[in-house]
Design a protein around this motif. Structure first.
Motif, short mmCIF file in Angstrom:
data_model
loop_
_atom_site.label_atom_id
_atom_site.label_comp_id
_atom_site.label_asym_id
_atom_site.label_seq_id
_atom_site.Cartn_x
_atom_site.Cartn_y
_atom_site.Cartn_z
N PRO A 1 0.82 -1.23 0.00
CA PRO A 1 0.00 0.00 0.00
C PRO A 1 0.84 1.27 0.00
CG PRO A 1 -0.87 -1.58 1.56
CD PRO A 1 0.40 -2.16 1.05
N ILE B 1 -5.20 5.14 -0.02
CA ILE B 1 -3.97 5.51 -0.76
C ILE B 1 -4.12 6.84 -1.51
CG2 ILE B 1 -3.12 3.14 -1.02
CD1 ILE B 1 -4.16 3.27 -3.93
N LYS C 1 0.53 4.13 -2.78
CA LYS C 1 0.24 5.52 -2.39
C LYS C 1 1.18 6.48 -3.14
CE LYS C 1 -0.94 7.89 1.82
NZ LYS C 1 -0.94 7.82 3.26
#
Ligand code: ADP
Length: 448
Positions: free
Chosen positions: A70, A120, A74
């Protein structure tokens, strides 16, 4: 994506990861349409390297989304959202993200989207969506957090404003002090200036009194020496006559010096009156040459006219003053020439309004580094002091003032050791007054 064999919790997590990856994939595709493939690849690579987040890239240079965590996903969204904002503005970037999320809504539930995709998306984007997904408690907590942040900002703001106000007050009082100081300095300078003006007046009066007082006895000496030399007071021996002639010459130099001092003083005090009238420069120069010829002959110098057009127009000049200009320049040419040298004199109409005069010698010239000071009062160049001890350094100062008072210009060209050419201009006399020098109340004009 694989969903078989997972517990419901694990299944939800897998869905979330899948959704985040899918979101990034769609966002990258959308960005490619906007920026082109290469630019999107560069944006992503530089965002990763700037943020120093390690990531795996495929052979096409794009990050391998399926293998990203993640945190890396992001970074992908931040990089693209920032670039969209930079190029097209916040609303455009917001709309682009919104469009991709909408697309996602067709395949993923709201819970999955809020658990993955919204996590994100960088702060400042899709904030409304993010708030909508919060529970009541989360919302209250968020509001509390934001309120605390605001309070803190507010407190800092007050502190800052107080600090700046203090600084400004300090500056203001510094400025006030500086202004007071300036007023005082201005007052002192005005007083000093007045004192200097008075001193200058005293000095000027002193010079003119002394010079006038000197002129009478000097003329007396000249007259007496003349009588002695001519034999009117009885015969003198050859040796006595030689000494008398030397005394006569020295006395003459002294008279010239006193005249220069009086001339310069009159210029400075503004007492010099001008009487402009039509003047034929040949008449003036012929007259000066007649006087200067004995000195030139004594040094075996030739004085030649190299330009003397018969149709030279008359100029608007004060004959006495313009005579002083020729006298000073020719005196210098003779004084600073080497024996047997040649002096060239010429004048011509240089444009419809002007006569240009030149006086050229092949004497000692003026050193380059001293040329800028040559019209300054009392200035004498080092080579001139060596070659000719007599001189006041006032002649050219007087010349410049007179020429400029005639609305003309004076300048020179010189190479040390090869001589000097002085130039000056005088306006042509026009019966309608155009091109005639401006006159103050003390000036008068005689028209033929
Ligand atoms: P001075 O009485 O010294 O001749 P001027 O004001 O007439 O004073 O001239 C200033 C200086 O300019 C001179 O001392 C000399 O250095 C330089 N100068 C003027 N005319 C000439 C010239 N024809 N040749 C060389 N130097 C000159």
């Amino acid at each position: 994506m694989f969903t078989f064999g997972f517990s419901p919790k694990e299944q939800a997590k897998t869905h979330a990861d899948e959704a985040a990856v899918r979101f990034c994939f769609l966002l990258i595709n959308h960005s490619k349409e906007v920026f082109g493939v290469i630019r999107v690849r560069d944006i992503l690579q530089s965002t990763f390297s700037l943020r120093e987040i390690p990531a795996k890239f495929g052979s096409d240079g794009f990050p391998l989304l399926e293998e990203s965590n993640p945190e890396s996903l992001k970074v992908v969204v931040i990089g693209l959202a920032n670039e969209l904002t930079k190029v097209f503005g916040t609303s455009f970037a917001e709309a682009a993200l919104e469009r991709v999320v909408k697309q996602m809504e067709q395949s993923f539930t709201e819970e999955v989207l809020s658990a993955s995709v919204l996590k994100i998306i960088p702060a400042g984007f899709l904030e409304l969506r993010k708030i909508r997904t919060l529970s009541k408690e989360d919302l209250e907590r968020e509001v509390e957090k934001k309120t605390a942040e605001l309070r803190q900002v507010n407190e800092h703001l007050e502190e800052k404003v107080e600090g700046r106000t203090k600084e400004l007050k300090g500056l203001l009082s510094d400025q006030e002090r500086a202004a007071q100081l300036l007023v005082r300095r201005d007052f002192e300078l005005t007083r000093a200036n007045d004192r200097l003006k008075k001193l200058d007046e005293v000095k000027s009066n002193f010079i003119s009194v002394v010079a006038h007082q000197l002129r009478t006895p000097l003329s007396g000496i000249k007259w007496t020496l003349n009588l002695l030399i001519s034999g009117d007071l009885g015969q003198t021996s050859l040796e006595q006559k030689t000494f008398l002639l030397k005394a006569y010459e020295s006395n003459d130099r002294m008279i010239n010096l006193v005249n220069d001092m009086l001339g310069a003083d009159r210029i400075e005090s503004g007492k010099l009156r001008y009487n402009f009238q039509p003047v034929q420069l040949f008449d003036v120069v012929d007259n000066v040459l007649f006087e200067i010829l004995p000195q030139a002959n004594a040094r075996s110098l030739k004085i030649v006219f190299d330009e003397r057009p018969s149709d030279l127009p008359k100029v608007a000049a004060d004959p006495e003053r313009i005579r002083a200009v020729f006298q000073n320049l020719l005196d210098n040419a003779v004084k600073y020439s080497r024996p047997s040298g040649t002096i060239l004199v010429g004048m011509r109409q240089s444009d419809p309004d002007t006569v240009l005069v030149h006086i050229k010698d092949d004497g000692i010239g003026i050193p380059k580094e001293q040329q800028k000071s040559i019209f300054t009062r009392f200035f004498r160049a080092t080579n001139a002091v060596k070659a000719e001890t007599d001189g006041s350094g006032l002649g050219l100062y007087i010349v410049k003032n007179i020429v400029e008072r005639h609305s003309g210009k004076v300048w020179f060209e010189s190479v040390e050791g090869s001589g000097v050419t002085f130039f000056f201009t005088v306006p042509i006399y026009k019966s309608d007054g155009i091109s005639t020098p401006s006159m103050d109340s003390s000036d008068t004009v005689k028209v033929e």
